[in-house]
Motif scaffolding. Structure first.
Motif, PDB file in Angstrom:
ATOM      1  N   CYS A   1     -10.528  -0.018   3.724  1.00 23.27           N
ATOM      2  CA  CYS A   1      -9.117  -0.133   3.350  1.00 23.27           C
ATOM      3  C   CYS A   1      -8.631   1.232   2.865  1.00 23.27           C
ATOM      4  N   LEU A   2      -7.447   1.637   3.302  1.00 19.05           N
ATOM      5  CA  LEU A   2      -6.901   2.932   2.892  1.00 19.05           C
ATOM      6  C   LEU A   2      -6.667   2.990   1.385  1.00 19.05           C
TER       7      LEU A   2
ATOM      8  N   HIS B   1      -6.900  -9.306   6.777  1.00 24.60           N
ATOM      9  CA  HIS B   1      -7.004  -8.276   5.737  1.00 24.60           C
ATOM     10  C   HIS B   1      -5.605  -7.832   5.287  1.00 24.60           C
ATOM     11  N   GLU B   2      -4.722  -7.585   6.259  1.00 25.31           N
ATOM     12  CA  GLU B   2      -3.375  -7.094   5.913  1.00 25.31           C
ATOM     13  C   GLU B   2      -2.537  -8.188   5.254  1.00 25.31           C
TER      14      GLU B   2
ATOM     15  N   GLN C   1       0.814  -1.222   0.000  1.00 19.28           N
ATOM     16  CA  GLN C   1       0.000   0.000   0.000  1.00 19.28           C
ATOM     17  C   GLN C   1       0.848   1.273   0.000  1.00 19.28           C
TER      18      GLN C   1
ATOM     19  N   HIS D   1      -3.204  -8.506   1.686  1.00 20.89           N
ATOM     20  CA  HIS D   1      -2.514  -7.501   0.868  1.00 20.89           C
ATOM     21  C   HIS D   1      -1.168  -8.032   0.367  1.00 20.89           C
TER      22      HIS D   1
HETATM   23 NI    NI Z   1      -6.377  -2.714   3.263  1.00 16.23          NI
END
Ligand code: NI
Length: 172
Positions: free
Chosen positions: A94-95, A136-137, A51, A140
């Motif tokens: 999510c960012l 979630h992370e 990210q 990624h």
């Molecule tokens: Ni996220």
């Protein structure tokens, strides 16, 4: 500390499988600090290296919430080594998908093995919101976004709303 640039959907780096970290050294710790700072500055509770445009298996999480004592968790090369049969549905954001949220079903409890800030191997049983944030992370790091867990229809609706959100927040 430095606030880093956030990469958003549909940037291709978010679809890439990230590489393992070879050594936890001072450079990596500096990066972990910057990632945490960036996450706090964006009011997020988790951030993965893709990210910020870096395809490495690094995650920071803090689920303490606003107004609470910070409780950062740094995970290098995290691996889910056990998942419960029991599933739970919770709302995620999510960012990298700004302004959107959706319900996602995941295993309720997971056991995670990772290297900590000092490069020491740790194991952790995560449940409730920590289980959600960690899964979630870690997703990624494998090029998976939470919206990939939605049905095609729900994902399309969310992406339409994302487009609208971006138009309304032009240049932000
Ligand atoms: Ni996220």
């Amino acid at each position: 500390m430095t606030k880093l640039k956030l990469y958003e959907y549909p940037h291709p780096i978010l679809k890439k499988k990230a590489e393992k970290v070879v050594e936890v050294n001072d450079d990596l710790r500096k990066l972990l600090d910057d990632m945490l700072e960036t996450m706090y500055a964006s009011n997020g509770c988790g951030l993965a290296a893709p990210q910020i445009g870096l395809s490495k298996r690094i995650v920071v999480i803090d689920i303490a919430g606003e107004g609470k004592e910070p409780n950062p968790l740094y995970m290098v090369n995290p691996e889910i080594i056990w998942s419960s049969e029991e599933k739970e549905i919770s709302e995620e954001g999510c960012l990298s998908v700004p302004g959107q949220r959706a319900e996602v079903e995941r295993p309720a409890v997971v056991r995670i093995r990772y290297l900590d800030y000092d490069g020491k191997e740790q194991e952790m049983l995560a449940e409730e919101f920590l289980a959600v944030a960690a899964q979630h992370e870690i997703d990624h790091l494998d090029g998976v976004l939470y919206i990939d867990h939605l049905s095609r229809l729900k994902r399309q609706m969310l992406l339409k709303k994302l487009e609208k959100y971006r138009k309304e927040h032009n240049g932000k």
